[in-house]
Design an enzyme around this catalytic site. Structure first.
Site, PDB file in Angstrom:
ATOM      1  N   SER A 124       0.847  -1.200   0.000  1.00 58.66           N
ATOM      2  CA  SER A 124       0.000   0.000   0.000  1.00 58.66           C
ATOM      3  C   SER A 124       0.873   1.236   0.000  1.00 58.66           C
ATOM      4  O   SER A 124       1.987   1.224   0.549  1.00 58.66           O
ATOM      5  CB  SER A 124      -0.856  -0.007   1.268  1.00 58.66           C
ATOM      6  OG  SER A 124      -1.507   1.233   1.428  1.00 58.66           O
ATOM      7  N   TYR A 148      -1.867  -0.792  10.925  1.00 58.99           N
ATOM      8  CA  TYR A 148      -2.155  -1.374   9.603  1.00 58.99           C
ATOM      9  C   TYR A 148      -0.957  -1.167   8.668  1.00 58.99           C
ATOM     10  O   TYR A 148      -0.451  -2.096   8.038  1.00 58.99           O
ATOM     11  CB  TYR A 148      -3.423  -0.746   8.998  1.00 58.99           C
ATOM     12  CG  TYR A 148      -3.537  -0.999   7.507  1.00 58.99           C
ATOM     13  CD1 TYR A 148      -3.769  -2.285   7.024  1.00 58.99           C
ATOM     14  CD2 TYR A 148      -3.379   0.034   6.577  1.00 58.99           C
ATOM     15  CE1 TYR A 148      -3.837  -2.529   5.657  1.00 58.99           C
ATOM     16  CE2 TYR A 148      -3.451  -0.201   5.217  1.00 58.99           C
ATOM     17  CZ  TYR A 148      -3.671  -1.481   4.760  1.00 58.99           C
ATOM     18  OH  TYR A 148      -3.727  -1.726   3.402  1.00 58.99           O
ATOM     19  N   LYS A 152       1.910  -3.823   6.724  1.00 60.53           N
ATOM     20  CA  LYS A 152       2.284  -3.829   5.296  1.00 60.53           C
ATOM     21  C   LYS A 152       3.802  -3.707   5.147  1.00 60.53           C
ATOM     22  O   LYS A 152       4.414  -4.398   4.339  1.00 60.53           O
ATOM     23  CB  LYS A 152       1.589  -2.665   4.569  1.00 60.53           C
ATOM     24  CG  LYS A 152       0.091  -2.852   4.440  1.00 60.53           C
ATOM     25  CD  LYS A 152      -0.230  -3.841   3.347  1.00 60.53           C
ATOM     26  CE  LYS A 152      -1.489  -4.598   3.612  1.00 60.53           C
ATOM     27  NZ  LYS A 152      -1.708  -5.752   2.763  1.00 60.53           N
TER      28      LYS A 152
HETATM   29  P1  NAD Z   1     -11.135  -6.601   1.141  1.00 60.24           P
HETATM   30  O1  NAD Z   1     -11.377  -6.576   2.608  1.00 60.24           O
HETATM   31  O2  NAD Z   1     -12.269  -6.278   0.242  1.00 60.24           O
HETATM   32  O3  NAD Z   1     -10.528  -8.012   0.702  1.00 60.24           O
HETATM   33  C1  NAD Z   1      -9.674  -8.748   1.528  1.00 60.24           C
HETATM   34  C2  NAD Z   1     -10.209 -10.170   1.584  1.00 60.24           C
HETATM   35  O4  NAD Z   1      -9.334 -10.968   2.384  1.00 60.24           O
HETATM   36  C3  NAD Z   1     -11.598 -10.262   2.211  1.00 60.24           C
HETATM   37  O5  NAD Z   1     -12.458 -10.927   1.324  1.00 60.24           O
HETATM   38  C4  NAD Z   1     -11.382 -11.041   3.505  1.00 60.24           C
HETATM   39  O6  NAD Z   1     -12.482 -11.887   3.807  1.00 60.24           O
HETATM   40  C5  NAD Z   1     -10.124 -11.839   3.196  1.00 60.24           C
HETATM   41  N1  NAD Z   1      -9.293 -12.178   4.347  1.00 60.24           N
HETATM   42  C6  NAD Z   1      -8.788 -11.372   5.312  1.00 60.24           C
HETATM   43  N2  NAD Z   1      -8.035 -12.068   6.151  1.00 60.24           N
HETATM   44  C7  NAD Z   1      -8.026 -13.359   5.726  1.00 60.24           C
HETATM   45  C8  NAD Z   1      -7.424 -14.559   6.184  1.00 60.24           C
HETATM   46  N3  NAD Z   1      -6.682 -14.583   7.283  1.00 60.24           N
HETATM   47  N4  NAD Z   1      -7.652 -15.691   5.501  1.00 60.24           N
HETATM   48  C9  NAD Z   1      -8.432 -15.701   4.383  1.00 60.24           C
HETATM   49  N5  NAD Z   1      -9.044 -14.604   3.897  1.00 60.24           N
HETATM   50  C10 NAD Z   1      -8.833 -13.443   4.568  1.00 60.24           C
HETATM   51  O7  NAD Z   1      -9.899  -5.621   0.867  1.00 60.24           O
HETATM   52  P2  NAD Z   1      -9.306  -5.099  -0.500  1.00 60.24           P
HETATM   53  O8  NAD Z   1      -9.625  -3.660  -0.609  1.00 60.24           O
HETATM   54  O9  NAD Z   1      -9.669  -6.000  -1.604  1.00 60.24           O
HETATM   55  O10 NAD Z   1      -7.752  -5.203  -0.168  1.00 60.24           O
HETATM   56  C11 NAD Z   1      -6.958  -6.301  -0.607  1.00 60.24           C
HETATM   57  C12 NAD Z   1      -5.529  -6.084  -0.136  1.00 60.24           C
HETATM   58  O11 NAD Z   1      -5.051  -4.857  -0.667  1.00 60.24           O
HETATM   59  C13 NAD Z   1      -5.366  -6.010   1.378  1.00 60.24           C
HETATM   60  O12 NAD Z   1      -4.168  -6.674   1.720  1.00 60.24           O
HETATM   61  C14 NAD Z   1      -5.250  -4.534   1.643  1.00 60.24           C
HETATM   62  O13 NAD Z   1      -4.500  -4.254   2.790  1.00 60.24           O
HETATM   63  C15 NAD Z   1      -4.544  -4.044   0.394  1.00 60.24           C
HETATM   64  N6  NAD Z   1      -4.817  -2.630   0.076  1.00 60.24           N
HETATM   65  C16 NAD Z   1      -6.096  -2.208  -0.106  1.00 60.24           C
HETATM   66  C17 NAD Z   1      -6.339  -0.873  -0.391  1.00 60.24           C
HETATM   67  C18 NAD Z   1      -7.747  -0.350  -0.597  1.00 60.24           C
HETATM   68  O14 NAD Z   1      -7.946   0.836  -0.554  1.00 60.24           O
HETATM   69  N7  NAD Z   1      -8.743  -1.175  -0.848  1.00 60.24           N
HETATM   70  C19 NAD Z   1      -5.279   0.033  -0.498  1.00 60.24           C
HETATM   71  C20 NAD Z   1      -3.983  -0.436  -0.311  1.00 60.24           C
HETATM   72  C21 NAD Z   1      -3.759  -1.779  -0.031  1.00 60.24           C
HETATM   73  C1  UD1 Z   2      -6.974   5.652   3.381  1.00 59.15           C
HETATM   74  C2  UD1 Z   2      -6.121   5.016   4.448  1.00 59.15           C
HETATM   75  C3  UD1 Z   2      -4.921   4.349   3.794  1.00 59.15           C
HETATM   76  C4  UD1 Z   2      -5.362   3.353   2.743  1.00 59.15           C
HETATM   77  C5  UD1 Z   2      -6.246   4.082   1.730  1.00 59.15           C
HETATM   78  C6  UD1 Z   2      -6.747   3.097   0.717  1.00 59.15           C
HETATM   79  C7  UD1 Z   2      -6.461   6.385   6.436  1.00 59.15           C
HETATM   80  C8  UD1 Z   2      -5.867   7.396   7.375  1.00 59.15           C
HETATM   81  N1  UD1 Z   2      -5.702   6.052   5.382  1.00 59.15           N
HETATM   82  O1  UD1 Z   2      -6.202   6.626   2.716  1.00 59.15           O
HETATM   83  O2  UD1 Z   2      -4.156   3.666   4.758  1.00 59.15           O
HETATM   84  O3  UD1 Z   2      -4.251   2.779   2.080  1.00 59.15           O
HETATM   85  O4  UD1 Z   2      -7.346   4.678   2.430  1.00 59.15           O
HETATM   86  O5  UD1 Z   2      -7.819   3.534   0.026  1.00 59.15           O
HETATM   87  O6  UD1 Z   2      -7.561   5.911   6.649  1.00 59.15           O
HETATM   88  N2  UD1 Z   2     -12.010  12.457   3.099  1.00 59.15           N
HETATM   89  C9  UD1 Z   2     -12.982  13.389   3.425  1.00 59.15           C
HETATM   90  N3  UD1 Z   2     -14.158  12.919   3.925  1.00 59.15           N
HETATM   91  C10 UD1 Z   2     -14.424  11.584   4.119  1.00 59.15           C
HETATM   92  C11 UD1 Z   2     -13.428  10.646   3.764  1.00 59.15           C
HETATM   93  C12 UD1 Z   2     -12.215  11.117   3.275  1.00 59.15           C
HETATM   94  O7  UD1 Z   2     -12.794  14.581   3.274  1.00 59.15           O
HETATM   95  O8  UD1 Z   2     -15.525  11.242   4.592  1.00 59.15           O
HETATM   96  C13 UD1 Z   2     -10.746  12.937   2.485  1.00 59.15           C
HETATM   97  C14 UD1 Z   2      -9.486  12.544   3.232  1.00 59.15           C
HETATM   98  O9  UD1 Z   2      -9.133  13.525   4.168  1.00 59.15           O
HETATM   99  C15 UD1 Z   2      -8.474  12.430   2.074  1.00 59.15           C
HETATM  100  C16 UD1 Z   2      -9.326  11.949   0.889  1.00 59.15           C
HETATM  101  O10 UD1 Z   2     -10.662  12.297   1.216  1.00 59.15           O
HETATM  102  O11 UD1 Z   2      -7.971  13.701   1.750  1.00 59.15           O
HETATM  103  C17 UD1 Z   2      -9.237  10.452   0.664  1.00 59.15           C
HETATM  104  O12 UD1 Z   2      -9.520   9.762   1.876  1.00 59.15           O
HETATM  105  P1  UD1 Z   2      -9.667   8.179   1.929  1.00 59.15           P
HETATM  106  O13 UD1 Z   2     -10.555   7.704   0.847  1.00 59.15           O
HETATM  107  O14 UD1 Z   2     -10.028   7.816   3.341  1.00 59.15           O
HETATM  108  O15 UD1 Z   2      -8.203   7.640   1.594  1.00 59.15           O
HETATM  109  P2  UD1 Z   2      -6.796   8.007   2.266  1.00 59.15           P
HETATM  110  O16 UD1 Z   2      -6.956   8.832   3.476  1.00 59.15           O
HETATM  111  O17 UD1 Z   2      -5.904   8.505   1.196  1.00 59.15           O
END
Ligand code: NAD
Ligand code: UD1
Length: 336
Positions: A124, A148, A152
């Site tokens: 991430s 969190y 990572k």
């Molecule tokens: P998500 O929660 O939609 O998907 C994660 C999946 O993993 C879920 O379906 C959950 O049931 C499963 N899971 C969690 N722990 C498990 C375990 N121990 N065994 C088996 N299954 C398990 O999340 P996502 O948004 O699809 O994120 C996927 C990955 O990407 C995560 O590692 C997350 O940290 C990373 N990531 C997500 C974002 C984001 O904004 N969505 C941003 C940066 C990184």
């Molecule tokens: C958040 C997570 C980050 C994760 C990322 C993935 C936090 C502090 N960080 O990042 O770890 O990897 O999501 O998607 O949670 N905002 C508003 N109002 C809201 C929600 C958000 O103004 O109700 C603003 C925030 O201040 C930011 C932007 O929108 O400027 C995006 O926010 P968000 O979608 O939560 O993502 P990140 O904060 O970038």
């Protein structure tokens, strides 16, 4: 050749499964369904017209994981399974370390025992912490601000040590910026539990009338309109990045981190305006204080992924808003 997709029922995992199947990979999906539903697995089958094995297994259950590796011919792993809520990780750090860090260790132990050493892993942009230089390239100093993020970063470091111990491993660490939007079919998308904490799912729920108004967290940042700037990447582009990374790890050995972002930043106000255009709805909002821990600006330098993986984001911001809206409307209309 089968690819094991951990967390494949989740938001990013399900979209990546669609791309893998559309590109003729065989997949085996593992997910404990703690933050997802079996419906998303079924819809991936519906979108692609292809079948695959789904195992409802917790990554920490080593015996069950070994059984999968015994029964299936796994050649590589795309690892998404993890917990991802920043606030929750502050409340329950041990749950996050156990699930995300030990989960990755168990996975790698089993991969090692079965001689499977090709891995694409979700990292991430959170590993860059409070980076001040924009755009953020992969050699920006790392630093995390919450449990969190630390899980990572720890997993990245564990995987680097693993590679040092055995150069046969081939690992891509994908540092996602802000994934958003949904599959163009409107059949799969992000389905957050409870009130969303991320901006785009929050906006879609305001647009549909489920939530009253968006709270903009701070309008006194040193940005063009005072609101926070982020690099929002269409989920389908992000999913495609995994296929390119998979090509790379299958064809070589080593460990590399790649930013998956667009390189463009949008402010909260710009996001709201674009979403109003996409949905034809007025999005009410109010200004509130900054959210603790937020940074003013974050956007990627995606040049390394373009150069080394041949990947770059293709979909534009308006398309992302349209797809997010289509998914939200389908859900609200009782389609799911
Ligand atoms: P998500 O929660 O939609 O998907 C994660 C999946 O993993 C879920 O379906 C959950 O049931 C499963 N899971 C969690 N722990 C498990 C375990 N121990 N065994 C088996 N299954 C398990 O999340 P996502 O948004 O699809 O994120 C996927 C990955 O990407 C995560 O590692 C997350 O940290 C990373 N990531 C997500 C974002 C984001 O904004 N969505 C941003 C940066 C990184
Ligand atoms: C958040 C997570 C980050 C994760 C990322 C993935 C936090 C502090 N960080 O990042 O770890 O990897 O999501 O998607 O949670 N905002 C508003 N109002 C809201 C929600 C958000 O103004 O109700 C603003 C925030 O201040 C930011 C932007 O929108 O400027 C995006 O926010 P968000 O979608 O939560 O993502 P990140 O904060 O970038």
């Amino acid at each position: 050749m089968a690819i094991l997709v951990t967390g494949g029922a989740g938001y990013i995992g399900s979209h990546t499964c669609v791309e893998l199947l559309n590109n003729d990979y065989d997949i085996v999906v593992l997910d404990k369904l703690s933050n997802s539903k079996i419906d998303s697995v079924n819809r991936v089958k519906e979108i692609t017209g292809k079948d695959f094995i789904f195992e409802q297994v917790d990554l920490l259950e080593k015996k069950k994981l070994e059984k999968i590796f015994t029964e299936q011919k796994i050649d590589a792993v795309v690892h998404f399974a993890g917990l991802k809520a920043v606030g929750e990780s502050v409340e329950k750090p041990l749950v996050y370390y156990r699930n995300n860090v030990i989960g990755a260790i168990v996975l790698c132990e089993v991969m090692k025992n079965f001689g499977v050493k090709k891995l694409v892993a979700s990292s991430s942009a959170t590993v860059y912490g409070t980076a001040e230089q924009m755009p953020i390239s992969e050699d920006t100093p790392l630093g995390v601000t919450n449990p969190y993020g630390r899980t990572k970063l720890m997993v990245e470091e564990i995987l680097r040590d693993l590679y040092v111990s055995d150069n046969a491993w081939s690992i891509a660490l994908l540092r996602y910026f802000n994934p958003a939007g949904a599959h163009e079919s409107g059949l799969i998308g992000e389905d957050p539990n409870g009130i969303p904490t991320n901006l785009i799912p929050y906006i879609t729920q305001v647009a549909i009338g489920k939530l009253k108004e968006v709270s903009i967290f701070g309008n006194d940042y040193p940005t063009k309109d005072g609101t926070g700037i982020r690099d929002y990447i269409h989920i389908t582009d992000l999913a495609k990045g995994h296929l390119k990374a998979l090509d790379k790890v299958i064809g070589s050995s080593g460990i590399e981190a790649y930013n998956l972002g667009t390189g463009k930043g949008y402010s909260v106000q710009e996001v709201i305006a674009a979403f109003e255009k996409a949905s034809g709805k007025k999005i009410p909002y109010k200004m509130v204080n900054r959210r603790p821990g937020d940074i003013a600006v974050s956007y990627a330098d995606p040049a390394k992924a373009k150069r080394e993986l041949g990947w770059e984001a293709e979909k534009d911001f308006d398309e992302m808003c349209r797809d997010a809206w289509k998914w939200q409307r389908n859900k609200m209309n009782g389609f799911y």
